[in-house]
Design a protein around this motif. Structure first.
Motif, PDB file in Angstrom:
ATOM      1  N   ARG A  92    -110.491 -44.253 -10.096  1.00 34.39           N
ATOM      2  CA  ARG A  92    -110.336 -45.204 -11.192  1.00 34.39           C
ATOM      3  C   ARG A  92    -111.417 -45.004 -12.252  1.00 34.39           C
ATOM      4  O   ARG A  92    -111.169 -45.168 -13.453  1.00 34.39           O
ATOM      5  CB  ARG A  92    -110.355 -46.639 -10.673  1.00 34.39           C
ATOM      6  CG  ARG A  92    -109.168 -46.966  -9.783  1.00 34.39           C
ATOM      7  CD  ARG A  92    -109.016 -48.453  -9.540  1.00 34.39           C
ATOM      8  NE  ARG A  92    -108.696 -49.173 -10.767  1.00 34.39           N
ATOM      9  CZ  ARG A  92    -108.302 -50.439 -10.776  1.00 34.39           C
ATOM     10  NH1 ARG A  92    -108.191 -51.121  -9.636  1.00 34.39           N
ATOM     11  NH2 ARG A  92    -108.046 -51.050 -11.909  1.00 34.39           N
ATOM     12  N   ALA A  93    -112.603 -44.639 -11.826  1.00 37.77           N
ATOM     13  CA  ALA A  93    -113.667 -44.356 -12.787  1.00 37.77           C
ATOM     14  C   ALA A  93    -113.343 -43.106 -13.588  1.00 37.77           C
ATOM     15  O   ALA A  93    -113.542 -43.063 -14.809  1.00 37.77           O
ATOM     16  CB  ALA A  93    -115.005 -44.201 -12.065  1.00 37.77           C
ATOM     17  N   VAL A  94    -112.828 -42.082 -12.917  1.00 35.47           N
ATOM     18  CA  VAL A  94    -112.450 -40.841 -13.611  1.00 35.47           C
ATOM     19  C   VAL A  94    -111.382 -41.127 -14.657  1.00 35.47           C
ATOM     20  O   VAL A  94    -111.433 -40.614 -15.787  1.00 35.47           O
ATOM     21  CB  VAL A  94    -111.954 -39.791 -12.599  1.00 35.47           C
ATOM     22  CG1 VAL A  94    -111.387 -38.566 -13.330  1.00 35.47           C
ATOM     23  CG2 VAL A  94    -113.093 -39.363 -11.673  1.00 35.47           C
ATOM     24  N   GLN A  95    -110.418 -41.957 -14.317  1.00 34.78           N
ATOM     25  CA  GLN A  95    -109.372 -42.337 -15.268  1.00 34.78           C
ATOM     26  C   GLN A  95    -109.963 -43.104 -16.444  1.00 34.78           C
ATOM     27  O   GLN A  95    -109.563 -42.905 -17.599  1.00 34.78           O
ATOM     28  CB  GLN A  95    -108.311 -43.174 -14.557  1.00 34.78           C
ATOM     29  CG  GLN A  95    -107.513 -42.404 -13.517  1.00 34.78           C
ATOM     30  CD  GLN A  95    -106.623 -43.293 -12.675  1.00 34.78           C
ATOM     31  OE1 GLN A  95    -106.712 -44.524 -12.732  1.00 34.78           O
ATOM     32  NE2 GLN A  95    -105.747 -42.682 -11.875  1.00 34.78           N
ATOM     33  N   SER A  96    -110.927 -43.980 -16.158  1.00 35.22           N
ATOM     34  CA  SER A  96    -111.583 -44.727 -17.225  1.00 35.22           C
ATOM     35  C   SER A  96    -112.371 -43.801 -18.140  1.00 35.22           C
ATOM     36  O   SER A  96    -112.368 -43.957 -19.364  1.00 35.22           O
ATOM     37  CB  SER A  96    -112.503 -45.794 -16.624  1.00 35.22           C
ATOM     38  OG  SER A  96    -113.140 -46.548 -17.621  1.00 35.22           O
ATOM     39  N   PHE A  97    -113.036 -42.805 -17.544  1.00 33.54           N
ATOM     40  CA  PHE A  97    -113.772 -41.826 -18.343  1.00 33.54           C
ATOM     41  C   PHE A  97    -112.817 -41.073 -19.272  1.00 33.54           C
ATOM     42  O   PHE A  97    -113.134 -40.803 -20.435  1.00 33.54           O
ATOM     43  CB  PHE A  97    -114.489 -40.818 -17.452  1.00 33.54           C
ATOM     44  CG  PHE A  97    -115.522 -41.414 -16.535  1.00 33.54           C
ATOM     45  CD1 PHE A  97    -116.087 -42.659 -16.792  1.00 33.54           C
ATOM     46  CD2 PHE A  97    -115.920 -40.727 -15.391  1.00 33.54           C
ATOM     47  CE1 PHE A  97    -117.043 -43.201 -15.939  1.00 33.54           C
ATOM     48  CE2 PHE A  97    -116.869 -41.261 -14.537  1.00 33.54           C
ATOM     49  CZ  PHE A  97    -117.427 -42.503 -14.814  1.00 33.54           C
ATOM     50  N   SER A  98    -111.654 -40.727 -18.754  1.00 35.49           N
ATOM     51  CA  SER A  98    -110.675 -39.944 -19.529  1.00 35.49           C
ATOM     52  C   SER A  98    -110.150 -40.731 -20.725  1.00 35.49           C
ATOM     53  O   SER A  98    -109.974 -40.178 -21.817  1.00 35.49           O
ATOM     54  CB  SER A  98    -109.502 -39.518 -18.636  1.00 35.49           C
ATOM     55  OG  SER A  98    -109.948 -38.692 -17.581  1.00 35.49           O
ATOM     56  N   SER A  99    -109.902 -42.034 -20.537  1.00 32.04           N
ATOM     57  CA  SER A  99    -109.378 -42.847 -21.639  1.00 32.04           C
ATOM     58  C   SER A  99    -110.454 -43.135 -22.678  1.00 32.04           C
ATOM     59  O   SER A  99    -110.171 -43.210 -23.874  1.00 32.04           O
ATOM     60  CB  SER A  99    -108.813 -44.165 -21.101  1.00 32.04           C
ATOM     61  OG  SER A  99    -109.858 -45.028 -20.667  1.00 32.04           O
TER      62      SER A  99
END
Length: 331
Positions: free
Chosen positions: A165-172
């Motif tokens: 979920r953190a990786v996804q947040s970083f991507s957005s």
């Protein structure tokens, strides 16, 4: 031996009063007049203090009179500087009387030259061992943290480990931005609070600012930070480098859409909040600060703080971060 970092100082001394060691770490390391000289020296450099930077040049300084001089026969020294990586500097210093400089100086310097290769290799091993330990600690901290964006950083904001979920947040990039592997909150005011809390936690200081909310284009977010426990190592190589504090960061979505009509009316019966207190909670859930909420509601900041204290008492919370998490679950 004297081990120092460019940012955080760690001292280990042989045959020195522990009280003097503590006073060095707390105060005298920051006013050490030899620091500029050693900062400019290259890794692997060996020097004699009385040849390159004599103690008499600092005879009237606080460092010399209050820290170095009281330690009998320790005014002169031979030193070796090595770089440990990640901005760390390791200094091996052997002190002796000024009167014995001619006798001990060059002989001690030669000993340091003979052992610097082995010391350098030992430090490289220590770096590998510390990295492995830190990786295990960071990974363990993320276990069962799948309900929110969770990641681990060091004092430089470098991300050491992150869940999906953190990786996804970083991507957005809408909540947390990553630049050169360093993390920054998308909201400028929140990022300043993040940096301040990270600084305190990295230095081992408790802080009330380790939990706060802020508003993003995705809605209100709650940030909670905690210093991870240090893992002691009995290995002699690992002891060559100081512990680097890691900090766990949790970013929780308070609710899915940002609007002024967040329904908290059930809290009136559940927790006994008044209509004005519920309205105040709605503003906080939207990521507003206490002063911002006061402006929007047309009340003074002092009245807003009094209202917040009453809400704390009724909800059994003591910090705004705790309150936000509670409200997000009960709304």
């Amino acid at each position: 031996m004297n081990f120092g970092q460019s940012r955080l100082n760690f001292q280990s001394w042989v045959n020195t009063d522990p009280a003097f060691v503590a006073s060095y770490a707390e105060h005298f390391a920051h006013i050490n007049p030899w620091t500029p000289y050693w900062s400019a020296a290259k890794s692997g450099f060996v020097a004699l203090s009385e040849e390159v930077c004599p103690a008499r040049l600092f005879a009237n300084t606080e460092f010399y009179n209050d820290w170095l001089r009281p330690q009998k026969d320790a005014e002169a020294a031979a030193g070796l500087k090595l770089l440990g990586g990640d901005g760390e500097t390791i200094q091996f210093v052997i002190h002796f009387p000024i009167s014995g400089s001619e006798t001990f100086g060059h002989a001690t310097a030669e000993v340091l030259r003979q052992v610097r290769g082995n010391l350098g290799r030992s430090i490289s091993i220590a770096r590998l061992m510390r990295a492995g330990t830190e990786g295990a600690v960071a990974a363990a901290a993320l276990v069962e943290r799948s309900r929110c964006a969770a990641f681990v950083v060091d004092y430089t904001r470098s991300v050491r480990e992150a869940n999906q979920r953190a990786v996804q947040s970083f991507s957005s990039g809408r909540c947390v931005n990553i630049r050169n592997n360093r993390c920054f909150l998308a909201n400028g005011d929140a990022d300043a609070r993040f940096g301040s809390a990270l600084e305190s936690l990295s230095r081992g200081f408790p802080t009330d600012g380790a939990s706060f909310s802020f508003l993003t284009t995705e809605g209100p977010m709650q940030v909670t930070m905690a210093a991870l426990p240090a893992t002691a190592s009995s290995n002699s190589f690992a002891a060559l480098l100081s512990h680097r504090q890691l900090v766990l960061v949790l970013v929780t979505e308070l609710f899915s859409t940002a609007n002024d009509a967040v329904d908290l009316t059930t809290l009136r019966t559940a927790l006994g909040l008044t209509p004005s207190e519920i309205t105040f909670c709605q503003r906080l859930l939207l990521g507003e600060s206490v002063s911002d909420a006061a402006d929007r509601l047309g009340i003074s900041v002092e009245t807003a703080r009094t209202r917040l204290k009453a809400i704390f008492q009724k909800t059994g919370t003591s910090r705004q971060g705790q309150l936000m998490l509670l409200l997000s679950k009960l709304r």
